[in-house]
Design a protein around this motif. Structure first.
Motif, PDB file in Angstrom:
ATOM      1  N   TYR A 253       0.854  -1.131   0.198  1.00  0.00           N
ATOM      2  CA  TYR A 253       0.107  -0.272   0.023  1.00  0.00           C
ATOM      3  C   TYR A 253       0.960   1.347  -0.102  1.00  0.00           C
ATOM      4  N   VAL A 254       0.766   1.984  -1.084  1.00  0.00           N
ATOM      5  CA  VAL A 254       1.698   3.301  -1.186  1.00  0.00           C
ATOM      6  C   VAL A 254       0.411   4.361  -1.044  1.00  0.00           C
ATOM      7  N   LEU A 255       0.661   5.060   0.140  1.00  0.00           N
ATOM      8  CA  LEU A 255      -0.232   6.014   0.520  1.00  0.00           C
ATOM      9  C   LEU A 255       0.456   7.132   0.520  1.00  0.00           C
ATOM     10  N   MET A 256      -0.098   8.425  -0.132  1.00  0.00           N
ATOM     11  CA  MET A 256       0.837   9.482  -0.348  1.00  0.00           C
ATOM     12  C   MET A 256      -0.133  10.875  -0.694  1.00  0.00           C
ATOM     13  N   GLY A 257       0.310  11.951  -0.582  1.00  0.00           N
ATOM     14  CA  GLY A 257      -0.302  13.122  -0.966  1.00  0.00           C
ATOM     15  C   GLY A 257      -0.455  14.139   0.253  1.00  0.00           C
ATOM     16  N   GLU A 258      -0.683  15.371  -0.226  1.00  0.00           N
ATOM     17  CA  GLU A 258      -0.803  16.493   0.706  1.00  0.00           C
ATOM     18  C   GLU A 258      -1.696  16.665   1.792  1.00  0.00           C
ATOM     19  N   GLU A 259      -2.727  15.706   1.651  1.00  0.00           N
ATOM     20  CA  GLU A 259      -3.771  15.578   2.818  1.00  0.00           C
ATOM     21  C   GLU A 259      -3.349  14.125   3.527  1.00  0.00           C
ATOM     22  N   ALA A 260      -3.082  14.528   4.748  1.00  0.00           N
ATOM     23  CA  ALA A 260      -2.722  13.262   5.539  1.00  0.00           C
ATOM     24  C   ALA A 260      -3.667  12.564   6.215  1.00  0.00           C
ATOM     25  N   TYR A 261      -5.144  13.074   6.296  1.00  0.00           N
ATOM     26  CA  TYR A 261      -6.018  12.377   7.013  1.00  0.00           C
ATOM     27  C   TYR A 261      -6.196  10.916   6.535  1.00  0.00           C
TER      28      TYR A 261
ATOM     29  N   ALA B 147       3.779   8.145   2.890  1.00  0.00           N
ATOM     30  CA  ALA B 147       4.209   9.588   2.840  1.00  0.00           C
ATOM     31  C   ALA B 147       3.573  10.665   2.486  1.00  0.00           C
ATOM     32  N   LYS B 148       3.367  11.344   3.636  1.00  0.00           N
ATOM     33  CA  LYS B 148       2.518  12.450   4.000  1.00  0.00           C
ATOM     34  C   LYS B 148       3.146  13.782   3.312  1.00  0.00           C
ATOM     35  N   HIS B 149       2.183  14.721   2.999  1.00  0.00           N
ATOM     36  CA  HIS B 149       2.330  16.023   2.568  1.00  0.00           C
ATOM     37  C   HIS B 149       3.223  16.189   1.137  1.00  0.00           C
ATOM     38  N   LYS B 150       3.200  14.935   0.582  1.00  0.00           N
ATOM     39  CA  LYS B 150       3.656  15.119  -0.918  1.00  0.00           C
ATOM     40  C   LYS B 150       3.500  13.856  -1.604  1.00  0.00           C
TER      41      LYS B 150
ATOM     42  N   SER C  10      -3.774  11.342  -1.929  1.00  0.00           N
ATOM     43  CA  SER C  10      -4.671  12.047  -1.224  1.00  0.00           C
ATOM     44  C   SER C  10      -4.444  13.610  -1.452  1.00  0.00           C
ATOM     45  N   SER C  11      -5.185  14.198  -2.085  1.00  0.00           N
ATOM     46  CA  SER C  11      -4.841  15.608  -2.381  1.00  0.00           C
ATOM     47  C   SER C  11      -5.713  16.613  -1.554  1.00  0.00           C
ATOM     48  N   LYS C  12      -4.972  17.780  -1.196  1.00  0.00           N
ATOM     49  CA  LYS C  12      -5.824  18.745  -0.371  1.00  0.00           C
ATOM     50  C   LYS C  12      -7.119  19.142  -0.986  1.00  0.00           C
ATOM     51  N   LEU C  13      -8.146  18.969  -0.217  1.00  0.00           N
ATOM     52  CA  LEU C  13      -9.365  19.908  -0.823  1.00  0.00           C
ATOM     53  C   LEU C  13      -9.348  21.305  -0.957  1.00  0.00           C
ATOM     54  N   TYR C  14     -10.213  21.824  -1.770  1.00  0.00           N
ATOM     55  CA  TYR C  14     -10.236  23.128  -1.966  1.00  0.00           C
ATOM     56  C   TYR C  14     -11.238  23.741  -0.912  1.00  0.00           C
ATOM     57  N   ASP C  15     -10.971  24.718  -0.607  1.00  0.00           N
ATOM     58  CA  ASP C  15     -11.650  25.549   0.374  1.00  0.00           C
ATOM     59  C   ASP C  15     -13.166  25.368   0.433  1.00  0.00           C
TER      60      ASP C  15
END
Length: 340
Positions: free
Chosen positions: A26-34, A117-120, A141-146
């Motif tokens: 399982y490779v888990l990555m992206g800006e959204e850590a949740y 890999a969180k935040h990137k 997992s990308s950051k959600l828009y406001d």
């Protein structure tokens, strides 16, 4: 690979894990850590029994290991069990992560390897990531828009059989920002405060329990400016100046910028029906009349001028031009320029 539909992909992965359908990696990555944390924590807590974890579960950290050490651990066989779990946290700090390609070409069938890999995001061009997607799960997992946050809040609560008013969701978004982990934590605390048998959250619940002032918040500031209510706007600015920790200038400007950016979009729309405006502005239909009213007080030209002012005062609040005024003084000055 999940990016634009992180919620759906997260739910699918958790459903498979609950059904004991395990993948070798399982490779888990992206800006959204949740969601990265949620999947990692579920695997850590549920795949192995407590007795098995002592022998067959290992947590490593990217800054402390290299690819060779991970491969060596992953190739081992489980002791007195069917699986071993290797979790690599902070994998964004792992040097030469592409070297894990040696492992994914022939993974150990009894190992469940989690690379978090969180935040990137990891470079999608690597052979490692391409092969990992073939044999396992690659979740981004990308950051959600406001503008997506109120709907996320509503969906999160709906899964727990709780409803929330549009204004309450907006207030939470304005106060908490876009950090889903922070929002989820506050929602859990908020649900605990609900009266026995209550299944709904309104703005009063939020105001009373999250620490937001009922009359002095960014929602009310946007409303006061849109209505050209100078007295109310200055009262809110004065409150913000006296409570800077809870009302930082940067978040106030972001809120105003988002509001006037949507107002400019509203001016450009040919179809101003409630349904069309809600879809184009990515807002709940509940708020459409607010923009209709604001458009009567701020022409498209004036709206552009306000957006330029917000950019100018954002820079001033960060010291541009040798500014030495306090955030409270800047906000009052900004309101005067917007409204006159």
């Amino acid at each position: 690979m999940a990016k634009n539909n992180a919620v759906g992909e997260y739910q699918r992965i958790i459903k498979d894990l609950k059904a004991k359908i395990y993948k070798p990696i399982y490779v888990l990555m992206g800006e959204e850590a949740y969601y990265i944390d949620q999947i990692t924590n579920y695997i850590s807590a549920n795949v192995l029994s407590d007795a098995e974890k002592a022998f067959n579960q290992l947590t490593l950290y990217g800054k402390d290991v290299d690819a060779a050490a991970i491969i060596n651990a992953a190739r081992k066989f489980p002791m007195m069990g069917t699986h071993q779990v290797i979790i690599v946290k902070e994998a964004q700090n792992l040097k030469a992560i592409g070297d894990l390609d040696m492992y994914v070409q022939a993974p150990q069938k009894s190992t469940i390897l989690v690379i978090a890999a969180k935040h990137k995001a990891i470079d999608k061009r690597t052979k490692f990531l391409k092969k990992a997607a073939e044999i396992g799960e690659v979740f981004e997992s990308s950051k959600l828009y406001d503008s997506d946050i109120p709907q996320w809040i509503s969906t999160y609560l709906k899964a727990k059989d709780i409803t929330i008013s549009e204004k309450a969701a907006f207030l939470l978004k304005e106060y908490l920002g876009t950090d889903l982990s922070k929002i989820a934590n506050e929602l859990e605390k908020l649900m605990i405060t609900l009266p026995a048998g209550s299944k709904s959250i309104n703005d009063d619940n939020v105001i009373q329990n999250i620490g937001i002032s009922k009359d002095y918040n960014t929602f009310e500031l946007n409303k006061a400016i849109s209505n050209r209510d100078m007295l109310k706007g200055l009262m809110i600015a004065d409150y913000f100046a006296r409570n800077p920790k809870d009302n930082p200038m940067v978040l106030t400007i972001i809120s105003l910028f988002n509001h006037f950016s949507k107002l400019l979009t509203y001016h450009m729309l040919k179809d101003k029906s409630k349904e069309s405006v809600a879809a184009k502005l990515k807002i709940n239909p509940y708020f459409v009349n607010d923009y209709k009213s604001a458009a009567q007080n701020f022409s498209a030209t004036k709206t552009v001028q306000v957006i330029n002012l917000l950019r100018e005062y954002d820079m001033k609040s960060k010291g541009w031009g040798g500014n030495t005024s306090s955030d409270g003084e800047l906000l009052k000055e900004l309101l005067l320029k917007i409204l006159y």
